[in-house]
Design an enzyme around this catalytic site. Structure first.
Site, PDB file in Angstrom:
ATOM      1  N   ASN A 108      -3.354   2.493   6.132  1.00  0.00           N
ATOM      2  CA  ASN A 108      -3.629   2.612   7.556  1.00  0.00           C
ATOM      3  C   ASN A 108      -2.346   2.873   8.321  1.00  0.00           C
ATOM      4  OD1 ASN A 108      -2.772   0.336   9.579  1.00  0.00           O
ATOM      5  ND2 ASN A 108      -3.185  -0.709   7.629  1.00  0.00           N
TER       6      ASN A 108
ATOM      7  N   ASN B 199       4.788 -10.605  14.478  1.00  0.00           N
ATOM      8  CA  ASN B 199       4.704  -9.446  13.597  1.00  0.00           C
ATOM      9  C   ASN B 199       6.066  -8.765  13.588  1.00  0.00           C
ATOM     10  OD1 ASN B 199       4.235  -7.096  12.254  1.00  0.00           O
ATOM     11  ND2 ASN B 199       2.446  -6.497  13.451  1.00  0.00           N
TER      12      ASN B 199
ATOM     13  N   THR C 241       1.503  -4.990   4.975  1.00  0.00           N
ATOM     14  CA  THR C 241       1.177  -3.850   4.106  1.00  0.00           C
ATOM     15  C   THR C 241       2.423  -3.225   3.493  1.00  0.00           C
ATOM     16  OG1 THR C 241       1.210  -2.403   6.019  1.00  0.00           O
ATOM     17  CG2 THR C 241      -0.927  -3.273   5.343  1.00  0.00           C
TER      18      THR C 241
ATOM     19  N   LEU D 132      -0.494  -0.271  15.937  1.00  0.00           N
ATOM     20  CA  LEU D 132      -0.591  -1.432  16.826  1.00  0.00           C
ATOM     21  C   LEU D 132      -1.344  -1.149  18.123  1.00  0.00           C
ATOM     22  CD1 LEU D 132       2.878  -3.155  16.355  1.00  0.00           C
ATOM     23  CD2 LEU D 132       0.654  -3.936  15.553  1.00  0.00           C
TER      24      LEU D 132
ATOM     25  N   CYS E 236       5.405  -4.613  10.908  1.00  0.00           N
ATOM     26  CA  CYS E 236       4.487  -3.475  10.961  1.00  0.00           C
ATOM     27  C   CYS E 236       5.208  -2.217  10.510  1.00  0.00           C
ATOM     28  CB  CYS E 236       3.926  -3.272  12.366  1.00  0.00           C
ATOM     29  SG  CYS E 236       2.800  -1.852  12.400  1.00  0.00           S
TER      30      CYS E 236
ATOM     31  N   GLY F 113      -2.784 -10.697   1.079  1.00  0.00           N
ATOM     32  CA  GLY F 113      -2.626  -9.471   0.303  1.00  0.00           C
ATOM     33  C   GLY F 113      -3.702  -9.324  -0.756  1.00  0.00           C
TER      34      GLY F 113
END
Lengths: 295, 311
Positions: free
Chosen positions: B71, B129, B196, B75, B132, B251
């Protein structure tokens, strides 16, 4: 209300080249589904492939949900092998469907775009609204069977005309005239193929152009379209030019179907994006920024 | 025998069970309300929030890959004010811990978000976060530098008052331990990993990347071994130096046994991500399966699994 359930495959029938009509037992979804809405369907039992696939609802019959799909990739290839008795995880109905308030609706289907419009056609028939369906595809083989299939699912007749649609739209007397024979006419269908093997030669937008050129009192008062994005872009532009309201049913890669993954967006008029799964899949064409949608 | 105790203490929170829904995979909770009562899971982490609304990246944003998906959402979110007004009130009424994932382009933005969110009723914890892969400023750029992780965490912890701060780390480094230790040293209550893995999908016929952003983040069952390895590394290091700081494992969790594996690797709690896309309500199923696993194993308390790896 949407539901997630294990839907039993009742039938999975080849109805065209690589095109299947899948019948699933899914009472709560069948009861709630409206034309233009979609479901997320896992194409095989277990965790592979990882993601479910979105499919528009082609129709509901009693407690059954009908899905018309074409084999395009791994997921649909697996789904084509789903045998009666198999249970597949399905959730829905999802998204926004079509507004069916028009008096002279023109349905425009590009290839498999006929999938959601079949449900629309039956609902219009229920409401007693005569519709025009323009159906386009690559070849005769690709679309003739789908049109016939749609025709047989109606209670009335789908009057198919390969060409010459210029005079054929929605004059009340004409509808009456058509209805004098056997079953009453529920809709009129005209076709185009890219190779000219059936109907007029060219894209389906040819037919729409003719319809939109009719005098205002015979012209469609709404266009409901589904097909590839370049086709929808052309349809949206033609409708905008004639000031005819246009609803498009959209498709996009999608992971969740419920508005969480934000994967299925398209550019919105006025900036930003809309989610195909939430603000769509059926949207007013004017709500999209077609300039930012590649064709 | 009696039911195993599923309640845990993790990252400064008491959770009814150790299974949360991961940020970016559960929207603002309400999207999944027809399929899962949030009260069935230990908590939910909201979609990454920034001070101002962000439209996100152009499409295509997602593609399925073998055992996972890529993906590049970028955000996309509705911004702090809209979140507080339209999303938080519903979340606050749910019988579950609400963890707000937040993202800033600078240390100051992280601090401002932390300050305002920590005063909002119903916010149980904050998750920073710093990992990202799909944004240019902040994000992973912070998350690969222990100094930056420390500074951002310290600023957010100072701004958040009593509200625990979790730090979500990137797997796009050789060893996550320096980042975990930097977050712990700066006052984080938990480190969450992994986010990710940076990946690329190519359409060979067109010689084009599948995603408009070219690269994207890989998630799903394909990344579970990487997540387990990094949780194990981070938990082992923190146990030595910062035993009060918990690890939250993320995960590729699809089942209760997957969740158990993360606990065994050293996580106190887990987050279920991509599985929510694959089946709405997956996080609830993972929680139920984890309880069933504990029962099968004859455990009195799910926490007996934590760090139980024999090696």
């Amino acid at each position: 209300m949407s539901a997630c359930l294990n839907a039993k495959v009742l039938a999975n029938e080849l109805v065209g080249p690589d095109v299947y009509l899948l019948r699933l037992a899914a009472g709560p979804i069948a009861a709630a589904a409206r034309p233009g809405q979609f479901v997320m369907l896992r194409v095989a039992p277990g965790d592979e492939p990882l993601l479910a696939r979105p499919f528009s609802v082609h129709g509901v019959e009693g407690e059954d949900v009908l899905i018309l799909f074409q084999v395009r990739g791994r997921g649909t290839a697996l789904l084509s092998q789903a045998a009666p008795g198999a249970k597949l995880v399905m959730w829905g109905p999802l998204g926004r469907g079509f507004e069916l308030e028009a008096k002279r609706p023109a349905l425009v289907a590009g290839g498999m775009g006929i999938a959601p419009l079949g449900f629309v056609a039956r609902k219009l028939e229920d409401k007693g609204i005569l519709f025009h369906l323009s159906s386009g595809g690559a070849t005769q083989e690709a679309i003739e069977g789908l049109e016939k299939k749609l025709g047989t699912s109606l209670r009335g007749r789908l009057e198919c005309r390969a060409t010459d649609i210029h005079r054929l739209f929605h004059a009340a007397q004409e509808a009456a005239e058509l209805s004098t024979s056997t079953a009453p006419v529920s809709g009129i269908c005209t076709s185009t193929t890219m190779d000219g093997s059936y109907g007029e030669k060219g894209p389906v937008t040819l037919l729409l152009k003719n319809l939109l050129s009719l005098p205002p009192e015979l012209r469609p008062d709404a266009v409901l379209a589904c097909g590839p994005l370049p086709m929808l872009k052309a349809v949206a532009a033609m409708c905008a030019e004639k000031n005819v309201p246009c609803q498009v049913s959209l498709e996009a890669p999608m992971a969740c179907g419920v508005g969480a993954c934000l994967g299925c967006v398209l550019p919105a008029a006025g900036g930003g994006y809309v989610r195909v799964c939430q603000e769509g899949p059926v949207m007013d064409a004017a709500a999209l920024d077609w300039g930012r949608i590649g064709a | 025998m009696s039911a195993p105790r599923m309640a845990v203490s993790a990252g400064g929170l008491g959770l009814k069970n150790p299974v949360l829904a991961a940020s970016g995979t559960f929207g603002y909770g309400q999207e999944y309300a027809p399929y899962l009562d949030p009260g069935a899971i230990g908590g939910l982490v909201t979609k990454g929030l920034s001070l101002r609304p962000r439209p996100g990246n152009p499409p295509p944003r997602i593609v399925e890959t073998a055992g996972g998906m890529l993906n590049a959402i970028g955000l996309a979110n509705l911004g702090l004010d809209e979140f507080l007004e339209t999303k938080l009130p519903w979340l606050a009424r749910q019988q579950t811990a609400v963890v707000v994932n937040l993202y800033g382009e600078s240390q100051e933005e992280f601090a401002e978000l932390a300050a305002r969110l920590s005063q909002a009723p119903g916010v149980a914890a904050l998750e920073l976060n710093v990992s990202c892969p799909n944004v240019k400023a902040g994000g992973m750029a912070f998350g690969c530098d222990p100094g930056a992780v420390g500074r951002v965490t310290r600023a957010a912890v100072a701004a958040a008052g009593q509200v625990p701060v979790w730090v979500k780390l990137t797997p796009n480094v050789a060893d996550p331990t320096p980042m975990a230790l930097a977050a712990a040293e700066a006052g984080a209550a938990a480190v969450c990993l992994i986010n990710t893995l940076l990946g690329l999908a190519i359409d060979a016929q067109r010689r084009r990347p599948v995603l408009a952003n070219v690269v994207g983040g890989l998630s799903g069952p394909a990344i579970k071994p990487v997540g387990l390895r990094m949780v194990w590394q981070a938990a082992r290091a923190l146990r030595q130096s910062h035993p009060q700081v918990d690890v939250v494992g993320i995960g590729g969790i699809m089942s209760g046994v997957d969740a158990a594996e993360y606990l065994i690797a050293g996580a106190r709690a887990v987050q279920v991500g991509t599985a929510n896309f694959a089946r709405p309500g997956a996080a609830g199923r993972v929680a139920a399966e984890l309880e069933a696993f504990c029962r099968e194993q004859g455990l009195a308390d799910v926490s007996e699994l934590v760090g139980a790896l024999k090696c």
